[in-house]
Design an enzyme around this catalytic site. Structure first.
Site, PDB file in Angstrom:
ATOM      1  N   PHE A  22       0.827  -1.203   0.000  1.00  0.00           N
ATOM      2  CA  PHE A  22       0.000   0.000   0.000  1.00  0.00           C
ATOM      3  C   PHE A  22       0.862   1.254   0.000  1.00  0.00           C
ATOM      4  O   PHE A  22       1.802   1.369   0.799  1.00  0.00           O
ATOM      5  CB  PHE A  22      -0.885   0.050   1.255  1.00  0.00           C
ATOM      6  CG  PHE A  22      -1.913  -1.035   1.326  1.00  0.00           C
ATOM      7  CD1 PHE A  22      -3.189  -0.852   0.840  1.00  0.00           C
ATOM      8  CD2 PHE A  22      -1.595  -2.259   1.920  1.00  0.00           C
ATOM      9  CE1 PHE A  22      -4.143  -1.861   0.920  1.00  0.00           C
ATOM     10  CE2 PHE A  22      -2.544  -3.274   2.007  1.00  0.00           C
ATOM     11  CZ  PHE A  22      -3.816  -3.071   1.507  1.00  0.00           C
ATOM     12  N   ASP A  23       0.533   2.188  -0.868  1.00  0.00           N
ATOM     13  CA  ASP A  23       1.043   3.540  -0.742  1.00  0.00           C
ATOM     14  C   ASP A  23       0.268   4.160   0.421  1.00  0.00           C
ATOM     15  O   ASP A  23      -0.776   3.636   0.811  1.00  0.00           O
ATOM     16  CB  ASP A  23       0.765   4.293  -2.054  1.00  0.00           C
ATOM     17  CG  ASP A  23       1.634   5.525  -2.213  1.00  0.00           C
ATOM     18  OD1 ASP A  23       2.554   5.707  -1.406  1.00  0.00           O
ATOM     19  OD2 ASP A  23       1.381   6.294  -3.144  1.00  0.00           O
TER      20      ASP A  23
END
Length: 216
Positions: A22-23
């Site tokens: 995940f960013d």
């Protein structure tokens, strides 16, 4: 649900998913950071107004997601016309009245004095993103920002963890900030202090380890 899959194989591949990265900004968070704290070193208290003007003026030339929040916080200060150099993943530099100013992430600076280090640590342990300000390579101010997590983020992370899928956070934030956010959301692994161009390399590494990997 309004999701378009361009081919059945993309949906089928999810069955083999073993890790998901995940960013942070705009993905796990709303992407609307706000300045929560500004700390100036004791030695420059007499120059706070001038330094605030320079911070405001430099950030006007920035393309970083945090710039908008910093500009909003310092908006009551007068604008100074400056030449600003913007280095991707590092920060801003400018010269004013023969002094060189720099605004950027903590890892872009060398030695930081004890006064600033303790304030920085305090903010990072609270899960805040920290930006430092330096004059002639001496760090003299700390700006702390927070970007609220989306309520659905924890639910999503819990789901993948329960399915035995490795959850990974990839963030440009410092180690302490990244760990604080990761702990709050229950993310299994945190990769912090990451430059934009390094994200693809991390995904390649995860693919070697887990084979089928998703990046959000």
């Amino acid at each position: 649900r309004g999701v378009l899959f361009k081919g059945g194989n993309y949906l089928s591949n999810l069955n083999d998913l073993r890790a998901i990265a995940f960013d942070k900004t705009g993905t796990l968070t709303y992407g609307q950071p706000k300045v929560t704290d500004v700390y100036f070193a004791k030695k420059i208290h007499a120059k706070e107004e001038k330094v605030s003007q320079i911070i405001y003026s430099m950030e006007q030339k920035s393309n970083h997601p945090l710039a908008k929040a910093i500009i909003h916080h310092f908006k009551h200060h007068a604008l100074i016309e400056l030449e600003v150099t913007n280095t991707l993943g590092v920060g801003l530099t400018s010269t004013y009245e023969n002094d060189k100013y720099a605004i950027g992430k903590p890892s872009s600076f060398g030695e930081i004095n004890e006064e600033i280090s303790s304030i920085r640590s305090k903010y990072e342990e609270e899960g805040k993103t920290v930006v430092l300000v330096a004059i002639n390579q001496e760090v003299i101010a700390v700006i702390a920002l927070i970007d609220e997590e989306k309520p659905c983020a924890k639910t999503a992370i819990d789901y993948f963890n329960n399915q035995g899928i490795r959850t990974v956070l990839i963030t440009g934030d410092s180690h302490k900030t990244g760990q604080a956010i990761g702990k709050k959301l229950g993310i299994a692994e945190v990769r912090s202090d990451i430059l934009p161009q390094e994200k693809a390399e991390i995904i390649i590494g995860l693919k070697k380890q887990y084979k089928t990997v998703a990046m959000i």
